[in-house]
Design a protein around this motif. Sequence first.
Motif, PDB file in Angstrom:
ATOM      1  N   VAL A 107       0.848  -1.192   0.000  1.00 34.93           N
ATOM      2  CA  VAL A 107       0.000   0.000   0.000  1.00 34.93           C
ATOM      3  C   VAL A 107       0.882   1.240   0.000  1.00 34.93           C
ATOM      4  N   ASP A 108       0.327   2.346  -0.468  1.00 34.11           N
ATOM      5  CA  ASP A 108       1.037   3.623  -0.479  1.00 34.11           C
ATOM      6  C   ASP A 108       0.030   4.713  -0.154  1.00 34.11           C
ATOM      7  N   LEU A 143      -4.418  -1.907  10.020  1.00 30.36           N
ATOM      8  CA  LEU A 143      -4.139  -0.521   9.630  1.00 30.36           C
ATOM      9  C   LEU A 143      -4.240  -0.337   8.123  1.00 30.36           C
ATOM     10  N   LYS A 144      -3.750  -1.315   7.371  1.00 31.94           N
ATOM     11  CA  LYS A 144      -3.873  -1.234   5.910  1.00 31.94           C
ATOM     12  C   LYS A 144      -5.344  -1.261   5.499  1.00 31.94           C
ATOM     13  N   GLU A 145      -6.095  -2.124   6.138  1.00 29.64           N
ATOM     14  CA  GLU A 145      -7.519  -2.236   5.823  1.00 29.64           C
ATOM     15  C   GLU A 145      -8.251  -0.933   6.135  1.00 29.64           C
ATOM     16  N   ARG A 146      -7.951  -0.362   7.315  1.00 28.46           N
ATOM     17  CA  ARG A 146      -8.584   0.913   7.707  1.00 28.46           C
ATOM     18  C   ARG A 146      -8.257   2.002   6.694  1.00 28.46           C
ATOM     19  N   GLY A 147      -6.963   2.088   6.334  1.00 30.93           N
ATOM     20  CA  GLY A 147      -6.532   3.141   5.415  1.00 30.93           C
ATOM     21  C   GLY A 147      -7.161   3.017   4.051  1.00 30.93           C
ATOM     22  N   LEU A 148      -7.258   1.790   3.558  1.00 28.27           N
ATOM     23  CA  LEU A 148      -7.857   1.576   2.233  1.00 28.27           C
ATOM     24  C   LEU A 148      -9.346   1.900   2.245  1.00 28.27           C
ATOM     25  N   LYS A 149     -10.023   1.563   3.331  1.00 27.19           N
ATOM     26  CA  LYS A 149     -11.453   1.852   3.421  1.00 27.19           C
ATOM     27  C   LYS A 149     -11.700   3.358   3.460  1.00 27.19           C
ATOM     28  N   VAL A 150     -10.816   4.077   4.178  1.00 28.29           N
ATOM     29  CA  VAL A 150     -10.959   5.535   4.254  1.00 28.29           C
ATOM     30  C   VAL A 150     -10.756   6.153   2.872  1.00 28.29           C
ATOM     31  N   ASN A 151      -9.784   5.642   2.159  1.00 27.55           N
ATOM     32  CA  ASN A 151      -9.505   6.165   0.803  1.00 27.55           C
ATOM     33  C   ASN A 151     -10.669   5.906  -0.157  1.00 27.55           C
ATOM     34  N   MET A 182       3.971   1.685   4.813  1.00 28.41           N
ATOM     35  CA  MET A 182       2.696   2.201   4.304  1.00 28.41           C
ATOM     36  C   MET A 182       2.786   3.617   3.744  1.00 28.41           C
ATOM     37  N   ASN A 183       3.957   4.224   3.874  1.00 25.04           N
ATOM     38  CA  ASN A 183       4.175   5.596   3.408  1.00 25.04           C
ATOM     39  C   ASN A 183       3.182   6.563   4.040  1.00 25.04           C
ATOM     40  N   TYR A 184       2.976   6.404   5.352  1.00 19.74           N
ATOM     41  CA  TYR A 184       2.267   7.411   6.132  1.00 19.74           C
ATOM     42  C   TYR A 184       3.297   8.417   6.664  1.00 19.74           C
TER      43      TYR A 184
END
Length: 273
Positions: free
Chosen positions: A67-68, A263-271, A108-110
Amino acid sequence: MGSLKTNLLIFVLLLAFIGVMVAGQIKERNDAREASAGNSQEEIAKAVAASTEQDTEAEHPYKNEKVDFKGKEFTYSPLGSSLTAGYYASKENKKFASVLSNAIEEEMNYKVSLEGHSAHEALLMHGLDIVPEINKQEPDLVSIEFGTSDCSAKNNIPLDTFQKQLDLLVNDLTGEGTSNPQVVLLTTWSAGERCQAFDEAVKTVGEEHDFPVVDLSEVWGDSSNVGRKGVQTYNGVSDNLYPNDQGMEVIANKIFEEVEGPLKERGLKVNES
């Protein structure tokens, strides 16, 4: 008479030969059974490992996904006592919270902002007092590390009190009106049998809230992860209780393993929203 002795000798030799043959056949059968059992156990072990891997992938399907998040702001708010404060990492950037922040940035490039609150030998009741401050930070991730001081002979906090306080703390961090962060719980550090019941309480609260728990006994049980006494660090002179830099890194890695997928799942859902 001689003929009788000869026949008797032949009979005895025949019996001995038959005995050797039977023993050999029995041994071959036993060896075959053991080999079969060994193969079966190996097959069972492989099947269990495959099943565990499938369960892990089903539970956290994004764990191995690249993810990025393109430098998006991310707040990590570690909450705890001496261990979270970094006793006794050689430098501040070697404490587990800093190492974990770097891992999240790299994987994750956060753009991670390390906030939180920690204090030397803090009790869980002190953590409850800090919850409003943590919620103001609007964290994406909170690690909770209490119990080592609570279960000490010096403080002797009742087990049921500790568990109720921990449950309340998690509720206050994730309730309505909060940023609803990903939470990860840590067990006690280097306290041995005295705190095993507190470790179980931490695991129970984690299970009830469906949050991962990192068992630190697997870390401090390895002496190579524990610092030696008398070393000058950014937090003072070390003792032989807290983790060294290697131990801090191991803790950070264990936390990352637990929160990477969520965290990846949360971030992708937000996007996507």
